[in-house]
Design a protein around this motif. Structure first.
Motif, short mmCIF file in Angstrom:
data_model
loop_
_atom_site.label_atom_id
_atom_site.label_comp_id
_atom_site.label_asym_id
_atom_site.label_seq_id
_atom_site.Cartn_x
_atom_site.Cartn_y
_atom_site.Cartn_z
N ILE A 48 2.68 -12.48 5.24
CA ILE A 48 3.23 -12.17 3.91
C ILE A 48 2.12 -11.83 2.94
CG2 ILE A 48 4.42 -13.18 1.93
CD1 ILE A 48 6.14 -14.76 3.93
N LEU A 49 1.02 -12.60 2.97
CA LEU A 49 -0.10 -12.32 2.07
C LEU A 49 -0.71 -10.96 2.38
CD1 LEU A 49 -1.90 -15.82 1.94
CD2 LEU A 49 -0.50 -14.74 0.16
N THR A 50 -0.80 -10.63 3.69
CA THR A 50 -1.37 -9.32 4.07
C THR A 50 -0.50 -8.18 3.54
OG1 THR A 50 -2.29 -10.29 6.08
CG2 THR A 50 -2.06 -7.90 6.03
N VAL A 51 0.81 -8.29 3.74
CA VAL A 51 1.73 -7.23 3.28
C VAL A 51 1.75 -7.17 1.75
CG1 VAL A 51 4.14 -6.47 3.24
CG2 VAL A 51 3.12 -7.37 5.37
N ALA B 35 2.18 -20.83 9.28
CA ALA B 35 0.91 -20.31 8.77
C ALA B 35 0.78 -18.82 9.09
CB ALA B 35 -0.25 -21.09 9.39
N ALA B 36 1.21 -18.43 10.31
CA ALA B 36 1.14 -17.00 10.68
C ALA B 36 2.05 -16.17 9.79
CB ALA B 36 1.54 -16.83 12.15
N ALA C 7 -7.47 -18.64 3.32
CA ALA C 7 -6.39 -17.66 3.20
C ALA C 7 -6.28 -17.15 1.76
CB ALA C 7 -5.07 -18.28 3.65
N ILE C 8 -6.41 -18.06 0.79
CA ILE C 8 -6.36 -17.66 -0.62
C ILE C 8 -7.54 -16.76 -0.98
CG2 ILE C 8 -6.48 -18.52 -3.00
CD1 ILE C 8 -4.96 -21.02 -2.03
N PHE C 9 -8.72 -17.14 -0.42
CA PHE C 9 -9.93 -16.35 -0.72
C PHE C 9 -9.82 -14.96 -0.12
CE2 PHE C 9 -14.26 -15.04 0.48
CZ PHE C 9 -14.83 -14.99 -0.79
N VAL C 10 -9.31 -14.86 1.09
CA VAL C 10 -9.14 -13.55 1.73
C VAL C 10 -8.14 -12.70 0.94
CG1 VAL C 10 -8.28 -12.35 3.80
CG2 VAL C 10 -9.81 -14.33 4.03
N PHE C 11 -7.06 -13.33 0.49
CA PHE C 11 -6.06 -12.60 -0.30
C PHE C 11 -6.68 -12.07 -1.60
CE2 PHE C 11 -2.86 -12.60 -3.67
CZ PHE C 11 -1.95 -11.69 -3.14
N TYR C 12 -7.51 -12.89 -2.22
CA TYR C 12 -8.13 -12.47 -3.49
C TYR C 12 -9.07 -11.29 -3.25
CZ TYR C 12 -10.99 -12.57 -7.67
OH TYR C 12 -11.68 -12.20 -8.82
N MET D 269 0.48 -4.50 -3.38
CA MET D 269 -0.09 -4.58 -4.73
C MET D 269 -1.25 -3.61 -4.93
SD MET D 269 -0.04 -8.72 -5.27
CE MET D 269 -0.94 -8.63 -6.82
N THR D 270 -1.92 -3.27 -3.88
CA THR D 270 -3.10 -2.41 -4.04
C THR D 270 -2.80 -0.96 -3.68
OG1 THR D 270 -3.80 -3.04 -1.80
CG2 THR D 270 -4.73 -4.29 -3.65
N HIS D 271 -2.34 -0.70 -2.53
CA HIS D 271 -2.21 0.67 -2.04
C HIS D 271 -0.87 1.29 -2.39
CE1 HIS D 271 -5.99 0.15 0.11
NE2 HIS D 271 -5.51 -0.99 0.59
N VAL D 272 0.23 0.56 -2.18
CA VAL D 272 1.55 1.15 -2.43
C VAL D 272 1.75 1.38 -3.93
CG1 VAL D 272 4.04 0.82 -2.23
CG2 VAL D 272 2.51 0.15 -0.33
N SER D 273 1.41 0.38 -4.75
CA SER D 273 1.62 0.52 -6.20
C SER D 273 0.72 1.63 -6.79
CB SER D 273 1.34 -0.82 -6.90
OG SER D 273 -0.01 -1.23 -6.66
N TYR D 274 -0.51 1.74 -6.26
CA TYR D 274 -1.41 2.80 -6.74
C TYR D 274 -0.87 4.18 -6.41
CZ TYR D 274 -5.62 5.61 -7.30
OH TYR D 274 -6.51 6.59 -7.69
N ALA D 275 -0.34 4.33 -5.19
CA ALA D 275 0.19 5.63 -4.77
C ALA D 275 1.41 6.00 -5.59
CB ALA D 275 0.54 5.60 -3.27
N VAL D 276 2.27 5.03 -5.88
CA VAL D 276 3.48 5.30 -6.68
C VAL D 276 3.09 5.69 -8.10
CG1 VAL D 276 5.55 4.26 -7.66
CG2 VAL D 276 4.94 3.85 -5.25
#
Length: 533
Positions: free
Chosen positions: A74-77, A68-69, A29-34, A82-89
């Motif tokens: 939470i990690l997915t959101v 776990a789900a 899960a940590i690796f996928v998040f990274y 962190m990637t898409h919403v912050s970049y668009a703003v």
């Protein structure tokens, strides 16, 4: 219950492997998040959280799966923000539609996977619970099976059941008839039965060889009918078979047992059929001894009755024997004449024959009381029987100064019974009445015998005396074996009388008459209920 137990997967022997799966799920899960957050790889990377959930399912409970789900969601959101919403703003742009679609796709995959994993875990726990209950049930059954004092076997009747089904399909439905035409049939059937298990009581009853696991040994020593009946019950689909059988133990000792076989309804369950045996040897031996003792007591009672009649017999024989002597002397005088008076001599000879036949009948009646009963039914005229019985008791009646009065009802029908048995009952009742009145010193001694038709199917004989009657303490035990109110009594007379009458469908009751004295009533069917009682 600790917090760890709420999350740790239970009922699983692989505890260390479970921990490894849990650590692998967290690391993945940590690796996928990274990868999803800090790399430029475009794609539905968050879908790989499903793999993390699959790993977590091997290590945690349903609560742990839900947590776990939620964590993966939470990690997915968080990665999306962190990637898409912050970049668009930061650049004053709208959020990329494809990225949003990938987000909802990943969340949908997580939800579906979680639901399926929860359902799988529920099913797993249910199976574990059922298996645990089955294991405990088997342990309880095995404990009862091994420790009970009833001899028990588990046997495999599946091959025998199939074989009997095959011959039934060929039109053979009568095991007995088939066994008579095929001498080896029963042995073939026995060879198809296997012993699966036997408890300690079974080994004690028959021995280790007869209770050993493997091919069933034939231990039933009774006639083949028991085996025929058992195989017929299996063929006919009966649920239970029971019979008293004689078996032979490994030691050679014969025993009587109550055999019981519980036959299952499901043909597939014939591989484990429970067979029980209860040792009834002592009971059978006791019953046999009781029957033999009762036969001896009956014979002794008959002998006692004949002893009481001996004086009456002597009196009865005096008359015909004396008449024979007189007629013989008369015959000689008629023959000594010149010429001889042959016609008169013939009449004297005929009287001698008549008197000798009367003497023979008296002796025959006395011997019949001691001889084994043939149980031959005869058509009896009650009038003749009662008058003959009083004639036999005449001397005893005269000695005790007792009057015998007889009262016959109108149209008394003949009955079918064993004459000597009914006569013995009457002699016993009259003798008891005489002795009772003698012991009480009754001033007026009368035995009244009344015969009548009780109803359309029965006749009644009543014996009423003028004695003291039946004592209140003796009423309930009057017909019990070995109970007597006489100083020298055996206590078997009334018991045997009632038993012999009941064997013919009759009854014997005793009570006190309202005007004094005892009254005994015999009630007999005009036609016997049992031809061979």
């Amino acid at each position: 219950m600790s917090k760890a137990s709420l999350l740790r997967r239970a009922h699983d022997p692989g505890g260390r492997n479970n921990a490894a799966f849990g650590l692998a799920a967290i690391a993945l899960a940590i690796f996928v998040f990274y990868i999803d957050t800090y790399t430029d790889i475009e794609g539905a990377i968050a879908v790989f959280y499903v793999v993390s959930m699959l790993l977590a399912a091997q290590a945690t409970t349903r609560i742990g799966l839900l947590l776990a789900a939620i964590g993966c969601a939470i990690l997915t959101v968080l990665s999306y923000i962190m990637t898409h919403v912050s970049y668009a703003v930061a650049h004053g742009q709208d959020v990329d539609l494809q990225s949003t679609i990938r987000l909802f796709g990943a969340l949908a995959a997580l939800i579906v996977t979680t639901i399926l994993l929860l359902k799988t875990e529920t099913t797993r726990l249910s199976l574990l619970s059922s298996n645990s209950a089955l294991t405990k049930s088997e342990a309880r059954y095995r404990s009862i099976f091994d420790r009970t004092r009833v001899a028990l076997w588990e046997r495999d009747y599946s091959k025998l059941h199939s074989y009997l089904g095959e011959i039934r399909a060929k039109g053979i439905t009568n095991i007995g008839a088939h066994a008579r035409t095929n001498p080896g049939f029963l042995d073939d059937c026995i060879s198809l039965v296997r012993v699966v298990a036997a408890n300690e009581a079974a080994r004690e009853l028959l021995g280790a060889r007869s209770s050993a696991v493997g091919v069933l040994h034939s231990y039933i020593q009774a006639e083949q009918q028991t085996l025929i009946d058992m195989f017929q019950a299996i063929m006919d689909g009966k649920r239970i078979f029971e019979d008293n059988v004689k078996v032979r133990a490994d030691s050679g000792e014969d025993k009587f047992v109550l055999l019981s076989i519980n036959l299952p309804e499901d043909p597939a369950a014939f591989n484990r059929v429970v067979v029980s045996m209860v040792d009834i040897t002592q009971r059978e031996m006791a019953l046999k001894a009781r029957v033999e003792a009762q036969a001896e007591l009956t014979k002794a009672s008959k002998a006692a009755t004949v002893g009481a009649m001996s004086a009456s017999l002597a009196h009865e024989l005096n008359q015909p024997l004396g008449a024979i002597v007189v007629n013989a002397q008369t015959l000689l005088r008629w023959l000594d004449r010149e010429p001889p008076e042959l016609a008169a001599a013939r009449r004297s000879a005929e009287r001698m024959i008549r008197d000798s036949q009367r003497a023979s009948e008296i002796i025959h009646n006395a011997r019949s009381l001691l001889a084994p009963s043939s149980d031959k039914l005869e058509t009896i005229d009650l009038r003749e029987l009662i008058e003959e019985t009083i004639g036999l008791m005449e001397h005893e009646l005269q000695r005790s100064r007792t009057n015998a009065l007889v009262d016959f009802g109108p149209n008394i029908p003949s009955i079918s019974t064993v004459k000597i048995e009914l006569q013995q009952v009457l002699i016993n009742l009259i003798t008891n009445a005489i002795q009772s009145m003698e012991e009480a010193g009754s001033p007026q001694r009368i035995v009244r015998i009344t015969a009548s038709q009780a109803d359309s199917e029965h006749v009644s004989i009543i014996v009423h005396d003028t004695g003291p009657g039946i004592d209140a303490n003796a009423k309930d035990k009057l017909f019990s074996p070995f109970f007597t109110t006489k100083a020298k009594g055996m206590g078997m007379g009334l018991s045997i009388c009632r038993s012999s009458l009941e064997a013919r469908g009759g009854k014997l009751d005793g009570t006190n008459h309202p005007e004094g004295g005892a009254i005994f009533q015999i009630r007999l069917p005009m036609k016997p209920e049992m031809e061979h009682a």
